[in-house]
Design an enzyme around this catalytic site. Structure first.
Site, mmCIF file in Angstrom:
data_model
loop_
_atom_site.group_PDB
_atom_site.id
_atom_site.type_symbol
_atom_site.label_atom_id
_atom_site.label_comp_id
_atom_site.label_asym_id
_atom_site.label_seq_id
_atom_site.Cartn_x
_atom_site.Cartn_y
_atom_site.Cartn_z
ATOM 1 N N HIS A 48 -3.464 -9.339 3.450
ATOM 2 C CA HIS A 48 -4.908 -9.395 3.633
ATOM 3 C C HIS A 48 -5.258 -10.275 4.828
ATOM 4 O O HIS A 48 -4.706 -11.357 4.981
ATOM 5 C CB HIS A 48 -5.593 -9.967 2.391
ATOM 6 C CG HIS A 48 -5.705 -8.989 1.266
ATOM 7 N ND1 HIS A 48 -5.942 -9.368 -0.035
ATOM 8 C CD2 HIS A 48 -5.617 -7.632 1.249
ATOM 9 C CE1 HIS A 48 -5.995 -8.297 -0.804
ATOM 10 N NE2 HIS A 48 -5.807 -7.237 -0.047
ATOM 11 N N LYS B 252 -2.019 -2.708 7.906
ATOM 12 C CA LYS B 252 -3.156 -2.279 8.705
ATOM 13 C C LYS B 252 -3.151 -2.993 10.044
ATOM 14 O O LYS B 252 -2.829 -4.167 10.133
ATOM 15 C CB LYS B 252 -4.451 -2.564 7.945
ATOM 16 C CG LYS B 252 -4.567 -1.724 6.668
ATOM 17 C CD LYS B 252 -5.883 -1.938 5.981
ATOM 18 C CE LYS B 252 -6.011 -1.012 4.786
ATOM 19 N NZ LYS B 252 -7.304 -1.140 4.109
ATOM 20 N N HIS C 206 -3.240 2.562 -5.571
ATOM 21 C CA HIS C 206 -3.755 1.206 -5.378
ATOM 22 C C HIS C 206 -3.784 0.418 -6.686
ATOM 23 O O HIS C 206 -3.852 -0.813 -6.664
ATOM 24 C CB HIS C 206 -5.156 1.264 -4.756
ATOM 25 C CG HIS C 206 -5.288 0.450 -3.500
ATOM 26 N ND1 HIS C 206 -4.564 0.719 -2.351
ATOM 27 C CD2 HIS C 206 -6.040 -0.632 -3.206
ATOM 28 C CE1 HIS C 206 -4.881 -0.158 -1.415
ATOM 29 N NE2 HIS C 206 -5.768 -0.988 -1.910
ATOM 30 N N ARG D 270 0.858 -1.178 0.000
ATOM 31 C CA ARG D 270 0.000 0.000 0.000
ATOM 32 C C ARG D 270 0.898 1.233 0.000
ATOM 33 O O ARG D 270 2.012 1.203 0.527
ATOM 34 C CB ARG D 270 -0.907 0.031 1.239
ATOM 35 C CG ARG D 270 -1.787 -1.195 1.399
ATOM 36 C CD ARG D 270 -2.531 -1.150 2.721
ATOM 37 N NE ARG D 270 -3.408 -2.316 2.892
ATOM 38 C CZ ARG D 270 -3.043 -3.444 3.479
ATOM 39 N NH1 ARG D 270 -1.802 -3.583 3.956
ATOM 40 N NH2 ARG D 270 -3.883 -4.454 3.596
ATOM 41 N N ARG E 250 -0.954 -1.903 -6.814
ATOM 42 C CA ARG E 250 -1.185 -3.044 -5.909
ATOM 43 C C ARG E 250 -2.118 -4.053 -6.581
ATOM 44 O O ARG E 250 -1.869 -5.256 -6.543
ATOM 45 C CB ARG E 250 -1.766 -2.525 -4.601
ATOM 46 C CG ARG E 250 -2.071 -3.588 -3.536
ATOM 47 C CD ARG E 250 -2.428 -2.867 -2.240
ATOM 48 N NE ARG E 250 -3.073 -3.732 -1.268
ATOM 49 C CZ ARG E 250 -2.435 -4.487 -0.379
ATOM 50 N NH1 ARG E 250 -1.113 -4.538 -0.385
ATOM 51 N NH2 ARG E 250 -3.106 -5.201 0.507
ATOM 52 N N TYR F 29 -9.096 -10.783 -7.006
ATOM 53 C CA TYR F 29 -8.095 -10.785 -8.062
ATOM 54 C C TYR F 29 -8.177 -12.017 -8.957
ATOM 55 O O TYR F 29 -7.656 -12.002 -10.072
ATOM 56 C CB TYR F 29 -6.696 -10.655 -7.462
ATOM 57 C CG TYR F 29 -6.527 -9.355 -6.712
ATOM 58 C CD1 TYR F 29 -6.566 -8.140 -7.363
ATOM 59 C CD2 TYR F 29 -6.347 -9.352 -5.321
ATOM 60 C CE1 TYR F 29 -6.442 -6.939 -6.676
ATOM 61 C CE2 TYR F 29 -6.225 -8.154 -4.627
ATOM 62 C CZ TYR F 29 -6.268 -6.968 -5.312
ATOM 63 O OH TYR F 29 -6.162 -5.779 -4.637
#
Length: 305
Positions: free
Chosen positions: A289, A192, A263, A168, A266, A298
């Protein structure tokens, strides 16, 4: 990383915390996702309306005036409230989608532990697939010369690293000097929820980063510089907004007409890995994730490209 604390402010009110969380989400959607002005305004209107409801006297009487107390029942009451006010199914679906996006953001950021929207149902309006760049577009973006100035070399290094790792942009600009282990070909980043992960870097990217760290960054550092890897013209840590402007400018120079955001690289990283036969769980780990469901988007992109 976005920081929101569920603690009362000096006046004992939760209201500013609700607004802070909404503002943090809107900033993320602007800078990281690059949503259009109209989309941002829709999010803003929907979430401000939700915040007003949580701050209303009815909810205050139930001691539910903060997002950390907005459980599934509270949100269900809000949906009934919208129905009673005559909102259409489509509008209510959009508003719950905005609320769901907000809580998913707070989950990913590690601000809350439980998503109160997880079991809420709303009309299915189709699935939006994120934009990705073709391999030749990525090649043009990374290999097109940006010039010989230190800032140009820095920009090219950031683009190379972002696509090589799928980071990110917030993780990219947060990198410090000791986050690299170039001898072993790894970079450490904090995603995150401050979750740490190690990402392997291919040799070409290692060479580009090594040259930047040894030859370019010293030219940009000042007496005010800290251990930040990527510096702005004042020797301070580069911001997300600064990188976004760099990316848009360079994409235009390369003749890429798609709407591109940080993004996008990414998304392209993940899609191209799956196209090349990578295992989806490996891609999940590389992206950081929390849920495999997030990564599965994806597989649709890989099939579509």
């Amino acid at each position: 990383m976005y920081d929101a604390r569920y603690t009362k402010n000096k006046t004992g009110s939760w209201k500013s915390q609700i607004r802070t969380n909404v503002a943090g989400f809107l900033d993320f959607m602007t800078v990281e996702r690059g949503v259009s002005t109209n989309t941002l305004l829709a999010y803003q209107n929907d979430l401000n309306q939700f915040a007003q409801y949580l701050e209303s006297s009815d909810e205050s009487d139930k001691n539910i005036i903060g997002l950390e107390r907005a459980d599934e029942q509270v949100i269900s009451r809000y949906l009934f409230h919208l129905h009673d006010r005559g909102y259409s199914d489509t509008t209510r679906a959009r508003k719950i989608a905005s609320i769901r996006s907000l809580f998913r953001f707070l989950i990913e950021e590690g601000v809350i532990d439980v998503d109160p929207t997880e079991r809420l149902s709303s009309p299915r309006l189709g699935r939006h697939l994120p934009e990705v760049l073709a391999v030749d577009e990525i090649k043009a973006l990374i290999t097109t010369s940006l010039g010989e100035k230190p800032e140009s070399k820095r920009n090219q290094t950031m683009l190379e690293l972002l696509y090589a790792t799928g980071m990110r942009v917030s993780e990219l600009i947060s990198l410090d000097m000791d986050d690299f282990d170039l001898d072993r070909g790894f970079v450490r980043c904090f995603g995150k929820g401050a979750k740490e992960r190690l990402i392997p870097i291919h040799q070409k990217a290692v060479d580009v980063i090594t040259t930047y760290l040894e030859e370019v960054r010293p030219l940009m550092a000042t007496g005010f510089s800290d251990s930040s890897v990527f510096l702005n013209t004042r020797g301070r840590r580069l911001t997300r907004q600064g990188f976004w402007l760099i990316l848009k400018s360079h994409a235009k120079r390369c003749g890429i007409n798609k709407r591109i955001t940080p993004h996008t690289l990414r998304h392209s990283f993940a899609t191209h890995l799956l196209d090349a036969g990578a295992d989806i769980r490996s891609v999940q780990e590389l992206l950081g994730h929390k849920s495999l469901v997030t990564t599965q988007i994806y597989t649709h992109l890989s099939t579509a490209t």
